[in-house]
Design a protein around this motif. Structure first.
Motif, mmCIF file in Angstrom:
data_model
loop_
_atom_site.group_PDB
_atom_site.id
_atom_site.type_symbol
_atom_site.label_atom_id
_atom_site.label_comp_id
_atom_site.label_asym_id
_atom_site.label_seq_id
_atom_site.Cartn_x
_atom_site.Cartn_y
_atom_site.Cartn_z
ATOM 1 N N ASP A 150 0.828 -1.212 0.000
ATOM 2 C CA ASP A 150 0.000 0.000 0.000
ATOM 3 C C ASP A 150 0.858 1.257 0.000
ATOM 4 N N VAL A 151 1.875 1.280 0.856
ATOM 5 C CA VAL A 151 2.763 2.446 0.946
ATOM 6 C C VAL A 151 3.537 2.622 -0.358
ATOM 7 N N ALA B 128 2.743 1.587 -3.371
ATOM 8 C CA ALA B 128 1.853 2.006 -4.462
ATOM 9 C C ALA B 128 1.608 3.505 -4.435
ATOM 10 N N GLU B 129 1.507 4.061 -3.243
ATOM 11 C CA GLU B 129 1.226 5.489 -3.118
ATOM 12 C C GLU B 129 2.471 6.360 -3.261
ATOM 13 N N HIS B 130 3.600 5.917 -2.690
ATOM 14 C CA HIS B 130 4.768 6.780 -2.617
ATOM 15 C C HIS B 130 5.975 6.329 -3.449
ATOM 16 N N PRO C 169 6.066 3.927 -6.503
ATOM 17 C CA PRO C 169 5.453 2.995 -7.459
ATOM 18 C C PRO C 169 6.444 2.093 -8.202
#
Length: 75
Positions: A27-28, A30-32, A34
């Protein structure tokens, strides 16, 4: 999933802890981050680590990433 977590959804086994950590890392990333190959990270639980909750090892020659989580710190 029933039985893998206790009432407050806290992991109760090493495998559950690693699964939760991997999900959070994905999750982290994917957001910060990629471009970070989260699926290539090696994960393990340590029963010997005492001075930290975990450690990350990176080998610049191979690009391998390993994360070790301390079970005692989690408990």
């Amino acid at each position: 999933m029933r039985g893998w977590f206790d009432r407050d959804n806290t992991p109760t086994t090493e495998r559950n802890l690693l699964d939760r950590a991997q999900e959070h890392a994905a999750d982290v990333a994917a957001e910060h981050f990629p471009d970070l190959p989260v699926e290539a990270i090696a994960w393990e639980v340590s029963h010997r680590r005492q001075r930290s909750a975990g450690a990350t090892k990176y080998d610049p020659a191979t690009g391998e990433i390993a994360i070790s989580l301390a079970w005692d710190a989690f408990e």
